[in-house]
Scaffold this motif. Sequence first.
Motif, PDB file in Angstrom:
ATOM      1  N   GLN A   1       0.816  -1.219   0.000  1.00 47.80           N
ATOM      2  CA  GLN A   1       0.000   0.000   0.000  1.00 47.80           C
ATOM      3  C   GLN A   1       0.843   1.259   0.000  1.00 47.80           C
ATOM      4  O   GLN A   1       0.415   2.297  -0.493  1.00 47.80           O
ATOM      5  CB  GLN A   1      -0.934   0.011   1.216  1.00 47.80           C
ATOM      6  N   ASP A   2       2.039   1.163   0.579  1.00 44.85           N
ATOM      7  CA  ASP A   2       2.901   2.336   0.633  1.00 44.85           C
ATOM      8  C   ASP A   2       4.333   1.855   0.801  1.00 44.85           C
ATOM      9  O   ASP A   2       4.587   0.859   1.492  1.00 44.85           O
ATOM     10  CB  ASP A   2       2.506   3.233   1.811  1.00 44.85           C
ATOM     11  N   GLU A   3       5.248   2.564   0.153  1.00 44.27           N
ATOM     12  CA  GLU A   3       6.657   2.201   0.255  1.00 44.27           C
ATOM     13  C   GLU A   3       7.485   3.469   0.258  1.00 44.27           C
ATOM     14  O   GLU A   3       7.292   4.349  -0.583  1.00 44.27           O
ATOM     15  CB  GLU A   3       7.043   1.307  -0.918  1.00 44.27           C
ATOM     16  N   ASP A   4       8.366   3.549   1.242  1.00 42.61           N
ATOM     17  CA  ASP A   4       9.259   4.683   1.374  1.00 42.61           C
ATOM     18  C   ASP A   4      10.628   4.101   1.715  1.00 42.61           C
ATOM     19  O   ASP A   4      10.759   2.893   1.929  1.00 42.61           O
ATOM     20  CB  ASP A   4       8.760   5.621   2.483  1.00 42.61           C
TER      21      ASP A   4
END
Length: 128
Positions: free
Chosen positions: A31-34
């Motif tokens: 869902q999210d990657e940083d």
Amino acid sequence: MTSKFTELAIDCADPRGLARFWCAVLGYEVQDEDDGLVTIGSPAVPEGKNRPGPVPPALTFARVPEGKTVKNRLHLDVNPTDREQDEEVRRLLDLGARHADVGQGDESWVVLTDPEGNEFCVLAGRCP
């Protein structure tokens, strides 16, 4: 008013690798990657924590410098939905899980570890 369980944070060495493993285990998606942080969650409930009421919790993997040193005080239990326990254990082993002995003895669940050594249990009953 109460709180709802929306996310479990997991420290690890390889957030992308561990996220891939757990996506395959749970049928989740990224869902999210940083940098050094990956969050995965249910594709059936993409709005996650912003949805009113209970939701399947997201898992967030955060890169940390130290390794795992002792048995987890908190672990996940998973329940096969479309196969028997032994078939699910074989599938998870093929994904990179390993058998673990945490002193459980002869129980109905199977203790495994994920690729970074975090214990989790595969329960015996199928729950759709």
